[in-house]
Scaffold this active site. Structure first.
Site, short mmCIF file in Angstrom:
data_model
loop_
_atom_site.label_atom_id
_atom_site.label_comp_id
_atom_site.label_asym_id
_atom_site.label_seq_id
_atom_site.Cartn_x
_atom_site.Cartn_y
_atom_site.Cartn_z
CG ASP A 403 -1.73 1.25 1.20
OD1 ASP A 403 -2.80 1.25 0.50
OD2 ASP A 403 -1.46 2.13 2.00
CD GLU A 446 -4.68 3.83 -0.73
OE1 GLU A 446 -4.83 4.03 0.25
OE2 GLU A 446 -5.73 3.83 -1.62
#
Length: 524
Positions: A403, A446
């Site tokens: 992430d 993301e």
């Protein structure tokens, strides 16, 4: 006979079906005619039988009526005789006839003997005079009794008569006799009442200026009833005999019709077969040969068969239609060939375009639109394949869930366009650093997921650490110059599913973020 001719005699051939159809129609017609003929013959036989039965019934009825009329006429004649016989006693008003027999005669003799025992002549005369008067009355009474009894005995000798009653003008019994069950004659002491059977009665009044009384005959008709029963038995026997005769005659008619039918069917089948052979089999054989020539492409052979073309029946029309069809086939063959060539070219072009479109659709369906790497759908498919391999071959593989740190801050500070550029650059770095066997994709937002086949947790940890360092040292254009990632790892264990492995990797990722980000942790 040729093979074509033999083929038309097979059960599947048209000729065989035609002959079978004709034969079935003939069989149906014959069966219906046979049933009708037999039924009419049976009806005629039964009509004759019914007529004979009716005639016999009428004859028996007439005979029975004549016998009954003769019996009644005879009894009426006898009744008239006995009526005349009892007219005198009834007219003299003599009382009811007593039973006079040997005891009465002995009493009269005894009375006269008693008179003669007297010693005085006058007393003997007086006694004889008194008894003579009574003896005269008794003699008249005895004479009447014997006359009536004799007449009734003669009447009761008839088989039909059972009892005879003579009644006076007050309808009191004057005289009467009846036969018991053993046929013995007995005088009546009271009016006659039968206890054994239903009797008929015939009566006639006794008249001499005035009504004196009447005579009643009680008789039965057992003889006539027996004659009726014998007549019914004779009719029943005749009906039984007639039924047997009708059945025998029906069987004979059926056998005769069957023999005639067999002969008729054999001759019909022979005639139909010969006609069919001449008019159908040979032309159909020729037509079949022409069809084979057409199938082989020998168009000129059909035109040479002038004899068949000159036929004026249905087969001739069919052959001429074949020739017309041949010309049409020749005309359209080239057109179809040209059209097929053009169509094949168009099909190839359309097929190529369709393949390109399909590839494009497949790529779009499995590729993330922003980063141009695998999307979530593609990753799920690759994840399932890897799980199947691990479960089947006990293979080891790991996953990497990473992430981008502080990605929201990047969007808020530099804008969403800069955030998109970061994600695109991040996807390129992941593809560059991962092996060709690894599967890289965008998991969502993301987050990125990397499937590492044939990779243990230790090797995956080293590979992830190298990736983290590469990203941390990389300069991202158009926004923040430095971007870091946090990553979580998990490795396949027996019984794992996609959800359990992702959950463990997600827990490791959460722990990496909790411990300060920019680091890689494996689930343990």
């Amino acid at each position: 006979m040729s093979l074509h001719t033999l083929s038309f005699l097979s059960p599947r051939s048209l000729n065989f079906r035609l002959i079978a159809s004709f034969f079935s129609i003939l069989l149906l017609i014959f069966s219906i005619g046979n049933v009708i003929t037999i039924q009419l013959a049976r009806e005629q036989l039964y009509q004759q039988r019914d007529a004979q039965i009716a005639a016999q019934r009428e004859t028996f009825r007439i005979e029975i009526e004549q016998a009954e009329q003769h019996l009644i006429a005879d009894l009426q004649a006898q009744l008239a005789i006995i009526t005349k016989a009892v007219r005198g006693p009834l007219q003299n008003h003599v009382s009811v006839v007593r039973d006079v027999g040997e005891s009465a005669e002995a009493q009269i003799v005894r009375q006269f003997a008693d008179c003669l025992r007297n010693t005085e002549t006058s007393r003997i005369y007086s006694c004889l005079k008194v008894h003579a008067h009574h003896f005269s009355l008794d003699s008249i009474d005895l004479t009447n009794h014997l006359m009536i009894k004799t007449s009734i005995e003669l009447l009761l000798s008839r088989e039909e008569l059972v009892a005879v009653e003579v009644l006076d003008w007050e309808d009191q019994l004057f005289a009467g006799y009846a036969l018991d069950r053993d046929g013995i004659l007995h005088p009546l002491r009271q009016r006659f009442a039968s206890q054994r059977q239903i009797l008929r009665r015939l009566e006639q009044p006794v008249v001499e200026d005035d009504y004196l009384g009447r005579v009643i005959f009680h008789y039965h008709t057992e003889t006539i009833d027996a004659q009726s029963r014998r007549a019914e038995e004779s009719i029943a026997q005749f009906i039984e005999y007639s039924d047997r005769s009708a059945v025998t005659a029906t069987h004979q008619i059926t056998q005769t019709r069957l023999i005639e039918g067999v002969i008729f069917f054999v001759l019909s089948l022979l005639a139909i077969s010969i006609i069919t052979l001449v008019t159908i089999i040979r032309p159909l054989t020729q037509l079949t040969r022409h069809a084979e020539y057409i199938a082989q492409g020998d168009w000129h052979v059909i035109q040479a068969c002038d004899a068949s073309v000159q036929r004026r029946d249905e087969l001739g029309i069919l052959i001429r239609t074949f020739n017309l069809m041949l010309e049409t086939i020749r005309t359209t063959h080239q057109e179809l060939k040209n059209a097929n060539t053009c169509l094949e070219q168009k099909v190839k072009e359309r097929t190529r375009e369709l393949e390109e479109k399909n590839q494009q659709l497949e790529r779009l369906s499995s590729t993330d639109g922003l980063t141009q790497i695998s999307n979530r759908v593609k990753l799920d498919e690759q994840f399932r394949e890897q799980l199947q391999l691990a479960q089947r071959y006990d293979a080891v593989f790991s996953i990497l869930l990473c992430d981008v740190d502080f990605f929201k801050r990047i969007n808020d500070t530099y804008g969403h366009q800069s955030g998109d550029l970061v994600l695109i650059e991040m996807a390129q770095l992941l593809q560059q650093e991962m092996r060709q066997t690894d599967h890289v994709g965008r998991w969502g937002g993301e987050e990125f997921l990397v499937i590492l086949p044939e990779t243990s947790l230790t090797d995956a940890l080293a590979l992830a650490e190298r990736l983290r360092c590469t990203i941390a040292n990389h300069t991202f254009p158009g926004g923040p110059t430095s971007v870091t990632i946090s990553a979580g790892l998990s490795s396949y264990q027996i019984g794992d599913t996609q959800e359990t492995m992702v959950e463990r990797a997600d827990q490791a990722l959460y722990r990496a973020k909790s411990e300060g980000r920019n680091r890689v942790l494996a689930y343990s």
